[in-house]
Enzyme design. Sequence first.
Site, mmCIF file in Angstrom:
data_model
loop_
_atom_site.group_PDB
_atom_site.id
_atom_site.type_symbol
_atom_site.label_atom_id
_atom_site.label_comp_id
_atom_site.label_asym_id
_atom_site.label_seq_id
_atom_site.Cartn_x
_atom_site.Cartn_y
_atom_site.Cartn_z
ATOM 1 N N ILE A 154 0.839 -1.171 -0.151
ATOM 2 C CA ILE A 154 -0.116 -0.038 0.052
ATOM 3 C C ILE A 154 0.974 1.211 -0.103
ATOM 4 C CG2 ILE A 154 -1.872 1.125 0.899
ATOM 5 C CD1 ILE A 154 -2.342 -1.803 -0.077
ATOM 6 N N GLU A 239 -9.055 1.946 -14.255
ATOM 7 C CA GLU A 239 -8.793 2.379 -15.397
ATOM 8 C C GLU A 239 -7.879 3.634 -15.519
ATOM 9 O OE1 GLU A 239 -12.739 2.990 -17.671
ATOM 10 O OE2 GLU A 239 -13.358 0.822 -17.189
ATOM 11 N N HIS A 337 25.099 3.407 -22.624
ATOM 12 C CA HIS A 337 25.983 3.941 -21.566
ATOM 13 C C HIS A 337 27.375 2.937 -21.322
ATOM 14 C CE1 HIS A 337 22.877 6.819 -20.941
ATOM 15 N NE2 HIS A 337 23.623 7.728 -20.350
ATOM 16 N N GLU A 362 -0.383 -2.433 -10.188
ATOM 17 C CA GLU A 362 -1.756 -2.162 -10.804
ATOM 18 C C GLU A 362 -2.374 -3.344 -11.604
ATOM 19 O OE1 GLU A 362 -3.976 1.502 -9.915
ATOM 20 O OE2 GLU A 362 -2.175 0.673 -9.450
#
Length: 385
Positions: A154, A239, A337, A362
């Site tokens: 969370i 969404e 690099h 997500e």
Amino acid sequence: MTLTEEEVAIVRLVGEFVDREVKPVARELDHTDTYPEKLIEQMKEMGIFGLAVPEPWGEAHVSAQCYAMVTEELARGWMSLAGAMGGHTVVAKLLVAYGTREQQDRYLPRMATGEVRATMALTEPGGGSDLQAMRTTARRDGESYVVNGSKTWITNARRSDLIALLCKTDPAASPAHKGISILLVEKGPGFSLSRDLPKLGYKGVESCELAFDDFRVPTSALLGGEEGHGFAQMMRGLEIGRIQVACRALGVGRAALEDSLRYAQERESFGKPIWQHQSVGNHLADMATKLEAARQLTLHAARRYDSGERADLEAGMAKLFASETAMEVALNAIRVHGGYGYSTEFDVERYFRDAPLMIVGEGTNEIQRNVIARQLIKRHEVRSS
């Protein structure tokens, strides 16, 4: 739809903030895993936490396209800053779409200014992306719900004043999603933050484990005032959440490309800038092409969201493609690099550590493909004659 003049100015303002305030300090904040207190306060003053809050509660409500571009700019400077306002935006959208007027009036004005920060609590230690299998329950007891269970990963949990908690108000419901609700939770007795999770990247902002032990919240905390709608509500909220994660990926990928383009012109080998070597030039071409494709896919999802239509297919595609692209671009930036790409004195190693979050956050990309496939079949269903 194109951005309004005001929206263009907002995106430009955030870009200037990133160049002036964020980029000079991001490396040190990341390496020391320091919470960006000053930058967050500046974001509040700029109105960034209120971009999803319309009138009469907020003053700077913008389209999803503008929000997407602002998120990309923030992530270009430091992905953690975009993470600090991601869940907050989802909760604001949930309140605007489904909250009672009392809930809206209580939270949205203070969320718009950033005085109240919000986050969402979905994932559980044993559940991952399988939200319907959650074990956190909220049992009705008079004028209260008694919550028991735990959540993990969370973000911003320590510094958020409001948590949109996904839980089961009817554990016996069949199908399971009909027994899921969202409670608008403020901290109190029975609520505890057990620990901050150590992370590969995504430094500076905390990701925590939460525990609920006979934690009481009033029945008025039920989003929308009616049980059983939480799963559908959160799917709509996700969404914009997945569009936001796609934009974080765009920002990380863009920063990696910009650093690579600069380095490839400054660094010489065998008597010429390294971009003139075909292998390096090919990397740059592929990085730029895929990143632009990801951006257009993400903006398409944002336009769909702005239209008011379901955007789970488009948001899922954007999140999937942009996150995988960011990972590839970040790796190729290290290739460009050379040895310096592996050094903590260059930012490309940070991009490489930050990029995987968007692949697993997500909803993992493995789950995301399932969502996309289901929506494709739903929209192109073959009817038997």
